[in-house]
Each structure stands twice: as structure tokens, then as C-alpha cells.
Design a protein around this motif. Structure first.
Motif, PDB file in Angstrom:
ATOM      1  N   LEU A   1      40.178  40.001  35.058  1.00 53.77           N
ATOM      2  CA  LEU A   1      38.946  40.788  35.121  1.00 53.77           C
ATOM      3  C   LEU A   1      39.072  42.099  34.357  1.00 53.77           C
ATOM      4  O   LEU A   1      38.169  42.479  33.603  1.00 53.77           O
ATOM      5  N   HIS A   2      40.171  42.822  34.533  1.00 56.15           N
ATOM      6  CA  HIS A   2      40.297  44.147  33.927  1.00 56.15           C
ATOM      7  C   HIS A   2      40.641  44.089  32.441  1.00 56.15           C
ATOM      8  O   HIS A   2      40.793  45.143  31.816  1.00 56.15           O
TER       9      HIS A   2
ATOM     10  N   LEU B   1      30.229  40.191  44.003  1.00 56.33           N
ATOM     11  CA  LEU B   1      30.577  40.804  42.726  1.00 56.33           C
ATOM     12  C   LEU B   1      31.937  41.483  42.803  1.00 56.33           C
ATOM     13  O   LEU B   1      32.399  41.859  43.880  1.00 56.33           O
ATOM     14  N   PRO B   2      32.579  41.658  41.641  1.00 56.80           N
ATOM     15  CA  PRO B   2      33.840  42.414  41.618  1.00 56.80           C
ATOM     16  C   PRO B   2      33.625  43.836  42.117  1.00 56.80           C
ATOM     17  O   PRO B   2      32.559  44.426  41.913  1.00 56.80           O
ATOM     18  N   LYS B   3      34.640  44.384  42.754  1.00 58.75           N
ATOM     19  CA  LYS B   3      34.525  45.737  43.298  1.00 58.75           C
ATOM     20  C   LYS B   3      34.696  46.804  42.225  1.00 58.75           C
ATOM     21  O   LYS B   3      34.117  47.889  42.312  1.00 58.75           O
TER      22      LYS B   3
END
Length: 347
Positions: A91-92, A111-113
Motif C-alpha cells: 500500500l505505501h 478503507l486503508p487507515k
């Protein structure tokens, strides 16, 4: 995930001891730099010029999930410099994260935090506004939209006409007048009302789950192709909402579509004006039925003139749709989100 090589290319020939030593130190330094750049704490933008575009699909849009990690856009569609993955641990490092609406939960917990500043989020839907619920909670969330609408950031139609060189017309043999395949029949839909009234004036061969006469995947086109006309009736009426009912069930099958959907002018932005019949072309359904029943063979053949110049391309593979993001990425707007997604989609 393969990354761009950071090691220098040395001249051909056997290197001396000093060259080997210098090369070894340089390689070690570059390796440490590579590890640093791959750290989630480092801005993706600091290294993306050496790496392919990374597209993370948060959840696959369909129930059947293919193996998508890797260079599938190049392998399948010749789109280079793009990697697609479903590995959330990346993700990052992702440039783009794709969120199909059918997989989003009503709450934002799905959703991603955390969200890196350089990252763009894409909202995806192929359903019409009438069949898309719970949009109010997604304001100021997504940077881009990916839908069947032509004004989407990433346009993914159900099908299109592509130029060909055949200059031939192929009309399958016909044994009946009109057919319709319908799986979800609801009396409140406009298409149900139109069919009910049209069937008073002519017989319609109906297939599909709604009539307990389902067609197997390989039976669909051969069965429909035997009809002169096909009722390409959409389940709801919205701008640009023109689905496989037109592209596959009618045009690809080799029958003439009788369409119920957006206005004729909207259809003509996708297909030639003389390739289809619109329900709105007639003052009444009785007039439409008479037109279909009394059409001579010469007039009928004119509806297939488009085949001399075009073929139907059907979009069915979600991998191809996702890879469209890669080809359109350079021209997509940066630095904004949709303030009111529901308002935009319902316009």
C-alpha cells in the motif's frame, strides 16, 4: 516485485583488480540506497522515476480473482511500465489504489487507515446510479472515477466498435422475429412496462432466468442470432449506460437492436445512427410492432452496413479495465478529490 536495475553497466572485457574493487564498493553503496528507497518511510515520488507505475487493487471487482500480480498489462495488452498487484502490504508504495464500489462496505472501515500524499484513489463502478447505493459517505475520498460514462476520468465502456478491413456483411439465418434475454424482471422497471405493451402486438421469444429458460454461455449468441431483432432494453435509463445488451446480445450476435435506454443522440455517440432502432423513434408501440413485422429484406440489410467498417470489441476482463488506468495515467488530473460523488454520479 522486480525493480529497475541500479547497477552500472560495465564495458565488455575482463576488469582489472582496481576496477573490481571500485565496482564492489559502488554496488554495495547502491544496494544500500535501494533498500533505503524501498522503505515505506521514504516518499514514493523520490524513486518512482526508476520504477514502473504500481497499481494496487484493494479488492477484485468480480468474484473470480485471477492471478494479477506482475507485469500483466504488458503481457496481455502491450502496456508497458505498469505493475498490477493485490498485495496490500505494498500500500505505501502504490501510486494508485483501486476501490470497486461493489466491494466497499457501507462504512469507511473498509478503507486503508493511512494514505501517502502522492497516492491517488480510484472509485470504480459499472452499475447505473439506480443500482448503486450508499454513495453519500464517500465525499472528498476519491481522486478519480472509473465508470462507463464518457466524462469519467477513466472511461471503461461495456463495448465499442473498432475499425476493420473486411468490408463484408454477415447476417445469420433468421427463424423468428424478436427475442429478449432477461434475468432480473421487475414490474416497476420501464423495460417491463414496454415489453408488456409491445407483446400485445407481436410475439417475443423470451429466454433467461426470469422466464425459467436460461441459456448456457455458449448457447446465448447462436440462439439470439436466429432472431431478426433483439430487445436491448437497459434495466434503468441513464447517460451513457449502454451495456452488453447492445454490444454482445445484439450487435455481436448479428441481429438488429431495438434499444430502450438513453436518448437516440446518446446512442449515436457510440454506434452509427442506421445500426439500431430506438423505441422513442415511434409514436406508439403499435407503430413499432408494425415497423418490425412489415420490414422487407432490403431495408433490413441496411441495418448491417456498419459491419463493412467495424467490428465489435467487448470488454469483459477486469484485468483489461484495470490496465486502462496505466495508459491514461499521464493525462489524469492531480491534486483534487470529488467533493460529492453521489451528486456527480446522479447528474
Amino acid at each position: 516485485m522486480p525493480r529497475a536495475s541500479l547497477l552500472p553497466q560495465l564495458p565488455w572485457g575482463r576488469p582489472g583488480v582496481k576496477v573490481v574493487a571500485i565496482t564492489g564498493v559502488l554496488a554495495t553503496t547502491l544496494w544500500n540506497l535501494r533498500c533505503f528507497l524501498n522503505s515505506p518511510q521514504v516518499s514514493r515520488e523520490a524513486s518512482q522515476h526508476t520504477e514502473p507505475l504500481l497499481v494496487l487493487v484493494w479488492e477484485w471487482p468480480s468474484k473470480q480473482v485471477p492471478n494479477v500480480s506482475g507485469d500483466i498489462c504488458r503481457e496481455l495488452y502491450g502496456i508497458t511500465g505498469c505493475w498490477v498487484t493485490m498485495e496490500r502490504q505494498l500500500l505505501h508504495r502504490a501510486d494508485v489504489v483501486v476501490f470497486p464500489h461493489t466491494r466497499l462496505q457501507p462504512g469507511r472501515d473498509s478503507l486503508p487507515k493511512d494514505r501517502p500524499l502522492w497516492q491517488s484513489w480510484v472509485w470504480v463502478s459499472l452499475e447505473s446510479p439506480s443500482n448503486t447505493k450508499s454513495l453519500a459517505g464517500w465525499n472528498q475520498t476519491f481522486n478519480w472515477v472509473m465508470t462507463y460514462r464518457r466524462d469519467s476520468d477513466i472511461f471503461v465502456p461495456y463495448g465499442k466498435l473498432v475499425p476493420n478491413q473486411s468490408a463484408t456483411v454477415n447476417i445469420p439465418a433468421k427463424t423468428n422475429l424478436v427475442s429478449w434475454v432477461i434475468s432480473n424482471y421487475h414490474k416497476t422497471q420501464k423495460r417491463a412496462e414496454v415489453y408488456k405493451n409491445l407483446s400485445r402486438y407481436l410475439h417475443v421469444n423470451i429466454y433467461g432466468k426470469a422466464n425459467k429458460k436460461p441459456l448456457c454461455k455458449d448457447c446465448l449468441l447462436p440462439t439470439i442470432s436466429k432472431s431478426k431483432f433483439y430487445l436491448a432494453f437497459e434495466n434503468s435509463i441513464h447517460q451513457d449506460y449502454i451495456t452488453e445488451k447492445l454490444w454482445r446480445n445484439a450487435l455481436m450476435a448479428g441481429t438488429v437492436p431495438v434499444v430502450l435506454g438513453p436518448p437516440r443522440a446518446n446512442y449515436e455517440q457510440f454506434i452509427p445512427a442506421d445500426s439500431f432502432i430506438h423505441v422513442d423513434d415511434f409514436g406508439s408501440l403499435a407503430e413499432l410492432a408494425t415497423f418490425l413485422k412489415t420490414m422487407n429484406s432490403s431495408r433490413y440489410r441496411q441495418f448491417f452496413t456498419w459491419q463493412r467498417r467495424y467490428s465489435v470489441k467487448l470488454y469483459t476482463d477486469w484485468r483489461e479495465r484495470i490496465c486502462t488506468i496505466c495508459s491514461t495515467y499521464p493525462s489524469l488530473p492531480r491534486g483534487r478529490t470529488y467533493p460529492n460523488l453521489e451528486s456527480w454520479f446522479n447528474t
